[in-house]
Write a protein that holds these residues in place. Structure first.
Motif, mmCIF file in Angstrom:
data_model
loop_
_atom_site.group_PDB
_atom_site.id
_atom_site.type_symbol
_atom_site.label_atom_id
_atom_site.label_comp_id
_atom_site.label_asym_id
_atom_site.label_seq_id
_atom_site.Cartn_x
_atom_site.Cartn_y
_atom_site.Cartn_z
ATOM 1 N N LYS A 92 13.086 5.794 -6.199
ATOM 2 C CA LYS A 92 13.216 6.011 -4.752
ATOM 3 C C LYS A 92 11.871 6.131 -4.058
ATOM 4 C CE LYS A 92 17.665 8.468 -4.474
ATOM 5 N NZ LYS A 92 18.275 9.765 -4.117
ATOM 6 N N GLU A 93 11.088 7.121 -4.426
ATOM 7 C CA GLU A 93 9.740 7.349 -3.886
ATOM 8 C C GLU A 93 9.720 7.345 -2.351
ATOM 9 O OE1 GLU A 93 6.822 5.851 -7.388
ATOM 10 O OE2 GLU A 93 7.605 4.240 -6.155
ATOM 11 N N ILE A 94 10.672 8.020 -1.750
ATOM 12 C CA ILE A 94 10.756 8.093 -0.289
ATOM 13 C C ILE A 94 9.785 9.146 0.240
ATOM 14 C CG2 ILE A 94 12.259 8.678 1.661
ATOM 15 C CD1 ILE A 94 14.616 7.710 -0.032
ATOM 16 N N ILE A 95 9.076 8.810 1.298
ATOM 17 C CA ILE A 95 8.285 9.777 2.051
ATOM 18 C C ILE A 95 8.822 9.761 3.484
ATOM 19 C CG2 ILE A 95 6.004 10.489 2.857
ATOM 20 C CD1 ILE A 95 4.779 9.008 0.524
ATOM 21 N N PRO A 96 9.522 10.811 3.906
ATOM 22 C CA PRO A 96 10.129 10.803 5.235
ATOM 23 C C PRO A 96 9.122 10.449 6.333
ATOM 24 C CG PRO A 96 10.878 12.707 3.982
ATOM 25 C CD PRO A 96 9.800 12.059 3.168
ATOM 26 N N PHE A 97 9.547 9.547 7.213
ATOM 27 C CA PHE A 97 8.771 9.073 8.367
ATOM 28 C C PHE A 97 7.593 8.171 7.985
ATOM 29 C CE2 PHE A 97 10.305 13.421 9.394
ATOM 30 C CZ PHE A 97 11.306 13.060 10.289
ATOM 31 N N LEU A 98 7.315 8.030 6.685
ATOM 32 C CA LEU A 98 6.184 7.201 6.267
ATOM 33 C C LEU A 98 6.596 6.032 5.384
ATOM 34 C CD1 LEU A 98 3.438 9.877 5.403
ATOM 35 C CD2 LEU A 98 3.547 8.403 7.421
ATOM 36 N N PHE A 158 12.177 2.709 -2.585
ATOM 37 C CA PHE A 158 12.177 1.568 -3.495
ATOM 38 C C PHE A 158 11.142 0.493 -3.148
ATOM 39 C CE2 PHE A 158 16.555 3.261 -3.272
ATOM 40 C CZ PHE A 158 16.651 3.759 -4.557
ATOM 41 N N GLU A 159 10.115 0.838 -2.386
ATOM 42 C CA GLU A 159 9.117 -0.162 -2.004
ATOM 43 C C GLU A 159 8.375 -0.688 -3.228
ATOM 44 O OE1 GLU A 159 5.225 -0.790 0.919
ATOM 45 O OE2 GLU A 159 6.367 1.082 1.007
ATOM 46 N N SER A 160 7.928 0.203 -4.094
ATOM 47 C CA SER A 160 7.182 -0.209 -5.291
ATOM 48 C C SER A 160 8.074 -1.015 -6.227
ATOM 49 C CB SER A 160 6.646 1.023 -6.019
ATOM 50 O OG SER A 160 6.031 1.920 -5.128
ATOM 51 N N SER A 180 0.857 -1.191 0.000
ATOM 52 C CA SER A 180 0.000 0.000 0.000
ATOM 53 C C SER A 180 0.885 1.229 0.000
ATOM 54 C CB SER A 180 -0.913 0.011 1.233
ATOM 55 O OG SER A 180 -1.797 -1.089 1.219
ATOM 56 N N TYR A 181 0.409 2.253 -0.669
ATOM 57 C CA TYR A 181 1.189 3.483 -0.767
ATOM 58 C C TYR A 181 0.218 4.657 -0.671
ATOM 59 C CZ TYR A 181 5.251 6.255 -2.143
ATOM 60 O OH TYR A 181 6.310 7.130 -2.157
ATOM 61 N N ASN A 228 10.846 -2.734 -5.559
ATOM 62 C CA ASN A 228 11.202 -4.042 -5.018
ATOM 63 C C ASN A 228 10.047 -5.030 -5.078
ATOM 64 O OD1 ASN A 228 13.892 -3.501 -4.378
ATOM 65 N ND2 ASN A 228 13.370 -2.649 -2.376
ATOM 66 N N ALA A 229 8.838 -4.544 -4.878
ATOM 67 C CA ALA A 229 7.678 -5.434 -4.912
ATOM 68 C C ALA A 229 7.384 -5.925 -6.326
ATOM 69 C CB ALA A 229 6.449 -4.711 -4.347
ATOM 70 N N ARG A 230 7.572 -5.064 -7.306
ATOM 71 C CA ARG A 230 7.160 -5.361 -8.680
ATOM 72 C C ARG A 230 8.265 -5.998 -9.525
ATOM 73 N NH1 ARG A 230 2.549 -2.284 -10.414
ATOM 74 N NH2 ARG A 230 1.695 -0.987 -8.745
ATOM 75 N N TRP A 231 9.512 -5.600 -9.311
ATOM 76 C CA TRP A 231 10.606 -6.037 -10.178
ATOM 77 C C TRP A 231 11.631 -6.802 -9.352
ATOM 78 C CZ3 TRP A 231 10.761 -5.569 -15.472
ATOM 79 C CH2 TRP A 231 9.713 -4.834 -16.039
ATOM 80 N N LYS A 232 11.252 -8.002 -8.964
ATOM 81 C CA LYS A 232 12.165 -8.839 -8.190
ATOM 82 C C LYS A 232 13.220 -9.442 -9.117
ATOM 83 C CE LYS A 232 12.492 -12.561 -4.820
ATOM 84 N NZ LYS A 232 11.786 -13.566 -4.004
ATOM 85 N N MET A 233 14.484 -9.217 -8.766
ATOM 86 C CA MET A 233 15.604 -9.708 -9.538
ATOM 87 C C MET A 233 16.298 -10.836 -8.761
ATOM 88 S SD MET A 233 15.815 -8.025 -12.466
ATOM 89 C CE MET A 233 14.025 -8.071 -12.653
ATOM 90 N N PRO A 234 17.240 -11.562 -9.377
ATOM 91 C CA PRO A 234 17.841 -12.737 -8.721
ATOM 92 C C PRO A 234 18.916 -12.372 -7.689
ATOM 93 C CG PRO A 234 18.782 -12.470 -10.899
ATOM 94 C CD PRO A 234 17.675 -11.453 -10.787
ATOM 95 N N PHE A 235 18.557 -11.529 -6.724
ATOM 96 C CA PHE A 235 19.549 -11.128 -5.728
ATOM 97 C C PHE A 235 19.862 -12.269 -4.774
ATOM 98 C CE2 PHE A 235 15.575 -10.156 -3.587
ATOM 99 C CZ PHE A 235 15.822 -10.367 -2.232
ATOM 100 N N GLU A 236 18.851 -13.018 -4.376
ATOM 101 C CA GLU A 236 19.084 -14.145 -3.473
ATOM 102 C C GLU A 236 19.923 -15.221 -4.159
ATOM 103 O OE1 GLU A 236 14.994 -14.012 -0.843
ATOM 104 O OE2 GLU A 236 14.896 -14.608 -2.947
ATOM 105 N N GLU A 237 19.641 -15.454 -5.429
ATOM 106 C CA GLU A 237 20.402 -16.451 -6.183
ATOM 107 C C GLU A 237 21.878 -16.075 -6.300
ATOM 108 O OE1 GLU A 237 16.131 -16.695 -7.775
ATOM 109 O OE2 GLU A 237 17.493 -15.181 -6.964
ATOM 110 N N SER A 238 22.190 -14.777 -6.224
ATOM 111 C CA SER A 238 23.583 -14.327 -6.354
ATOM 112 C C SER A 238 24.223 -14.000 -5.006
ATOM 113 C CB SER A 238 23.661 -13.107 -7.279
ATOM 114 O OG SER A 238 22.946 -12.005 -6.740
#
Length: 432
Positions: free
Chosen positions: A206-212, A216-218, A91-92, A220-230
């Motif tokens: 980025k889409e940062i809202i200070p204190f809220l 990168f929330e949106s 949610s945003y 990270n949720a939408r464009w998951k890359m193979p970070f765990e695999e690496s």
């Protein structure tokens, strides 16, 4: 006679001027009419590499009950295999996303066409896996956005027979308006559902809202890359192998000094690179280090100071960046000087964003800069074999066969730089 001479000179001057490249006008932001679908209908489908012989399929449904299941096979409508995955949502402010599905399929055969369906219903999609060995072709475009020029870039890329798309940041230009993430997903689905898109983040993610809201929330949720695999702990930096290339995606907006987690991960990742298996070593991130455009001057200096010595010791062949809305290519360079063992740096942040082109350059042109032009376009990199690759850059208003800039690049493996720098790299990697 004088009049005749004057007219001749005028015609020559006129012909010269009109023959010069004239930069096209901006194009408007695309409009996406409301197109209601069944709540369980798969939307915004895209795929990405997810480890050896595996692919991650991502899609969104409005229905929270839809299964994160992918059926797939080598023949249309005949699905011999299926896989179940995971899902998330976010949610945003007043916006709530649909159910975001991430399902890894495989093992898959190399260089093979598969047909697949998401969630047990909806249309059938078709993907092609990359080859296991060279040659391989990459399409490259950063700072895409959702304008008429974006559509033109995507149309040009669609004409390219590529295996993997590389995107060095700034995807949707949603800039807090979350519905724009959805329309971007719709816009790129025809291409992103058919070939893996490997992306890293830019400042517009980025889409940062200070204190809220953290950043990168949106994304990270939408464009998951193979970070765990690496072996990475963050979706903002990761690596992957494809054919004969090891490709590292870094985060320009994550900590990158020698005490940071990203730097420690990078050292660990480089220590595992086998140049006999992956002779080509490439890196992507958003903010360019070598930039002679007046836009964003110096913004990459701190990251460059921290990481360039490591890249040099590791004999990185090619660095691709975005951020500056123009195209520029360097010589092999290190520490701002031409160096036969340095990397070639290419800025390609000209995919079609709504902010327009960065048209002002620093003069005189630096000695390390080979070609620069403020135009929308995309790049194509064909790695032919272990020693040679061919890069070409295509302006949007040119037909696909017309290359505005191209050159052959010789690998640092074949030049002897990798062997020459082995001790230097070992010393850096062993430093705590």
């Amino acid at each position: 006679m004088k009049i005749r001479l004057f007219l001749t000179v005028a015609v020559i001057i006129s012909a010269t001027v009109t023959a010069d490249y004239v930069r096209p006008l901006p194009r408007k932001t695309l409009q996406f009419p409301w197109n209601p679908k069944s709540p369980s209908y798969p939307q915004q489908v895209h795929i990405s590499l997810a480890g050896d012989k595996h692919m991650r399929v991502t899609w969104i449904t409005d229905a929270k009950s839809s299964p994160s299941m992918v059926e797939y096979g080598k023949l249309p409508g005949q699905y011999d295999n299926f896989a179940e995955g995971e899902s998330t949502s976010y949610s945003y402010l007043l916006y709530s996303s649909g159910k975001i599905h991430h399902t890894v399929i495989g093992p898959l055969e190399d260089n093979t066409v598969y047909f697949y369906r998401c969630g047990g219903q909806g249309p059938e999609f078709q993907l092609k896996t990359p080859p296991a060995q060279l040659p391989i072709t990459f399409a490259v475009a950063g700072d895409l956005g959702q304008t008429g020029w974006t559509k033109s870039t995507l149309d040009h890329i669609d004409q390219c027979k590529y295996d993997v798309h590389l995107l060095p940041g700034d995807l949707s230009y949603a800039d807090y308006i979350q519905r724009r993430w959805d329309t971007f997903g719709e816009l790129v689905q025809p291409l992103a559902s058919a070939r893996p898109w490997m992306v890293t983040q830019g400042n517009h993610e980025k889409e940062i809202i200070p204190f809220l809201k953290d950043g990168f929330e949106s994304y990270n949720a939408r464009w998951k890359m193979p970070f765990e695999e690496s072996g990475s702990s963050s979706n903002l930096y990761y690596s992957f192998d494809v054919a004969g290339a090891h490709i590292i995606m870094l985060g320009s907006y994550e900590d990158y000094d020698e005490y940071s987690e990203q730097y420690r991960w990078l050292k660990g990742d480089l220590s595992k690179v086998d140049r006999k298996r992956t002779p080509w070593l490439m890196v992507l991130f958003h903010v360019p280090w070598y930039n002679s455009n007046k836009a964003h001057q110096g913004e990459g200096d701190d990251m460059m100071a921290a990481i360039e010595p490591l890249f040099y010791a590791a004999s990185v062949d090619l660095v691709l960046a975005g951020h500056v809305h123009a195209y520029e290519r360097s010589k092999r360079v290190y520490n701002r000087r031409s160096d036969r063992c340095g990397a070639v740096h290419i800025t390609i942040g000209d995919g079609g964003n709504r902010e327009g082109l960065a048209t002002k350059y620093v003069n005189p042109q630096p000695a390390w800069s080979v070609f620069r032009e403020a135009s929308f376009g995309h790049g194509e990199l064909k790695i032919v074999n272990t020693t040679h690759a061919f890069w070409s850059w295509h302006r949007n208003d040119d037909d696909e066969p017309v290359k505005s800039d191209d050159f052959w690049i010789t690998s640092l493996v074949s030049s002897g730089c990798v062997a020459q720098k082995k001790n230097e790299l070992d010393n850096i990697l062993m430093t705590p």
